[in-house]
Design a protein around this motif. Structure first.
Motif, PDB file in Angstrom:
ATOM      1  N   THR A 107       1.763  -3.119  -9.636  1.00 47.17           N
ATOM      2  CA  THR A 107       0.458  -3.148  -8.963  1.00 47.17           C
ATOM      3  C   THR A 107      -0.588  -2.508  -9.866  1.00 47.17           C
ATOM      4  O   THR A 107      -0.276  -1.979 -10.935  1.00 47.17           O
ATOM      5  N   ASP A 108      -1.838  -2.565  -9.409  1.00 47.50           N
ATOM      6  CA  ASP A 108      -2.916  -1.940 -10.186  1.00 47.50           C
ATOM      7  C   ASP A 108      -3.105  -0.475  -9.818  1.00 47.50           C
ATOM      8  O   ASP A 108      -4.080   0.156 -10.213  1.00 47.50           O
ATOM      9  N   GLY A 109      -2.173   0.058  -9.005  1.00 50.44           N
ATOM     10  CA  GLY A 109      -2.246   1.461  -8.630  1.00 50.44           C
ATOM     11  C   GLY A 109      -3.174   1.763  -7.479  1.00 50.44           C
ATOM     12  O   GLY A 109      -3.319   2.916  -7.088  1.00 50.44           O
ATOM     13  N   VAL A 110      -3.794   0.731  -6.908  1.00 52.72           N
ATOM     14  CA  VAL A 110      -4.717   0.899  -5.786  1.00 52.72           C
ATOM     15  C   VAL A 110      -3.971   0.586  -4.493  1.00 52.72           C
ATOM     16  O   VAL A 110      -3.218  -0.391  -4.422  1.00 52.72           O
ATOM     17  N   ASP A 111      -4.175   1.411  -3.475  1.00 52.93           N
ATOM     18  CA  ASP A 111      -3.518   1.182  -2.190  1.00 52.93           C
ATOM     19  C   ASP A 111      -4.276   0.101  -1.425  1.00 52.93           C
ATOM     20  O   ASP A 111      -5.136   0.391  -0.594  1.00 52.93           O
ATOM     21  N   ARG A 112      -3.941  -1.147  -1.706  1.00 59.55           N
ATOM     22  CA  ARG A 112      -4.634  -2.263  -1.094  1.00 59.55           C
ATOM     23  C   ARG A 112      -4.151  -2.561   0.325  1.00 59.55           C
ATOM     24  O   ARG A 112      -4.639  -3.500   0.951  1.00 59.55           O
ATOM     25  N   LEU A 113      -3.197  -1.785   0.810  1.00 60.71           N
ATOM     26  CA  LEU A 113      -2.755  -1.919   2.190  1.00 60.71           C
ATOM     27  C   LEU A 113      -3.432  -0.905   3.112  1.00 60.71           C
ATOM     28  O   LEU A 113      -3.124  -0.841   4.294  1.00 60.71           O
ATOM     29  N   ASP A 114      -4.346  -0.132   2.570  1.00 65.29           N
ATOM     30  CA  ASP A 114      -5.155   0.749   3.411  1.00 65.29           C
ATOM     31  C   ASP A 114      -5.986  -0.129   4.352  1.00 65.29           C
ATOM     32  O   ASP A 114      -6.568  -1.133   3.928  1.00 65.29           O
ATOM     33  N   PRO A 115      -6.049   0.205   5.660  1.00 66.15           N
ATOM     34  CA  PRO A 115      -6.815  -0.618   6.596  1.00 66.15           C
ATOM     35  C   PRO A 115      -8.258  -0.875   6.165  1.00 66.15           C
ATOM     36  O   PRO A 115      -8.833  -1.916   6.524  1.00 66.15           O
ATOM     37  N   ASP A 116      -8.841   0.043   5.401  1.00 69.80           N
ATOM     38  CA  ASP A 116     -10.224  -0.142   4.977  1.00 69.80           C
ATOM     39  C   ASP A 116     -10.426  -1.412   4.153  1.00 69.80           C
ATOM     40  O   ASP A 116     -11.547  -1.932   4.074  1.00 69.80           O
TER      41      ASP A 116
END
Length: 311
Positions: free
Chosen positions: A218-227
């Protein structure tokens, strides 16, 4: 700024997770928000956050599983703020079991919250929106419903049913300036954290796909955060939205329309036999030139026009 200011919004299941994120962003953007959750303390906590930031909000702990509860939620919006402009039907639960082992609690409870809950808040909201000549309705489906997920038959069935419900509301609402769409969110919430992965040993192909997904860098970003889901939802319920009758996916930072389509298929010149179907199976399944009907009649018309063309 996306136009929701001074609009009155109802968000169900808004005490935590996606619903909370939707409600907070609506409040931040100037909407008046009814925060609904059966956990009264959680609903009130979100209201307090909105009010502390200078917004307006009211808490509801009514259940969406009854007609009376659904109407009470919408009535609160009208009594507190004078109208109902936006409905985000988000309340949900998840129950895991093998399909053949699902009992009534795993079936009825899930359908009551998701599908019947959408009816229970949707009907009074739609009626009020129709009277005022404006509305935005957003229903929550899932990739589990459209694409499938092991051990989630009742959840998948309810979510697929919501797509059919929303498609019909979109047709009935369009002439009254009521737009209705479906969102398929992928997010890490309390509900998803309880997913049972015991199915992996029994549904090996899907399990292998999940293993590959986990192993993919992954790119290290938490893309599963609801935001990450919130921007799509806010756009679809805003004054700026012009789309209705759509299903939209928010998956790991990718935002995409999901189409329900029909292949051109094979037009039988006369009553076919099962052998004729088998003979033309490749043509029936050829999805190279998909047609996307906007209603059951649109599909029938396309078939009739194709029949005329072939005769």
């Amino acid at each position: 700024m996306t136009g929701v200011a001074d609009r009155v919004a109802v968000v169900t299941g808004a005490g935590s997770g996606l619903g909370r994120a939707y409600a907070l962003e609506l409040g931040r953007r100037g909407a008046m928000v009814v925060v609904n959750d059966i956990a009264a303390g959680a609903a009130q906590a979100v209201v307090s956050e909105i009010v502390a930031a200078g917004g307006k909000a009211a808490a509801s702990s009514e259940t969406v599983t009854s007609r009376a509860g659904g109407r009470a939620i919408i009535d609160l919006a009208i009594s507190a703020f004078g109208r109902i402009d936006i409905l985000i039907s988000n309340a949900g639960i998840l129950r895991h079991a093998r399909f053949e082992e699902m009992g009534e609690p795993e079936i009825d409870n899930v359908i009551d919250v998701h599908l019947k809950g959408a009816f229970h808040v949707g009907q009074p909201a739609f009626a009020a929106m129709k009277r005022q000549g404006y509305g935005r309705m957003l229903f929550t489906a899932s990739s589990s419903g459209l694409f499938g997920h092991p051990w989630q038959a009742s959840y998948a069935a309810a979510k697929a049913g919501i797509v059919g419900l929303a498609n019909t509301i979109a047709l009935e609402g369009k002439d009254h300036s009521i737009l209705c769409n479906v969102i398929m969110p992928s997010a890490r919430t309390g509900m998803t954290q309880g997913v049972d992965y015991g199915w992996k040993a029994e549904v090996t192909e899907v399990g292998a796909t999940l293993d590959r997904l986990i192993a993919t860098p992954t790119d290290g970003v938490d893309r599963l955060d609801p935001d990450w889901v919130v921007p799509l939802a806010i756009h679809l319920v805003s004054d700026d939205a012009a789309t209705t009758h759509g299903v939209f996916s928010a998956c790991n930072g990718r935002y995409a329309r999901v189409a329900i389509s029909a292949a051109p298929g094979w037009i039988a010149p006369a009553m076919p036999s099962a052998d004729d179907i088998a003979e033309h199976w490749p043509q029936i399944c050829d999805a190279g030139n998909l047609f996307e009907p906007s209603s059951v009649y649109d599909e029938a018309l396309d078939v009739r026009l194709a029949l005329v063309k072939h005769t």
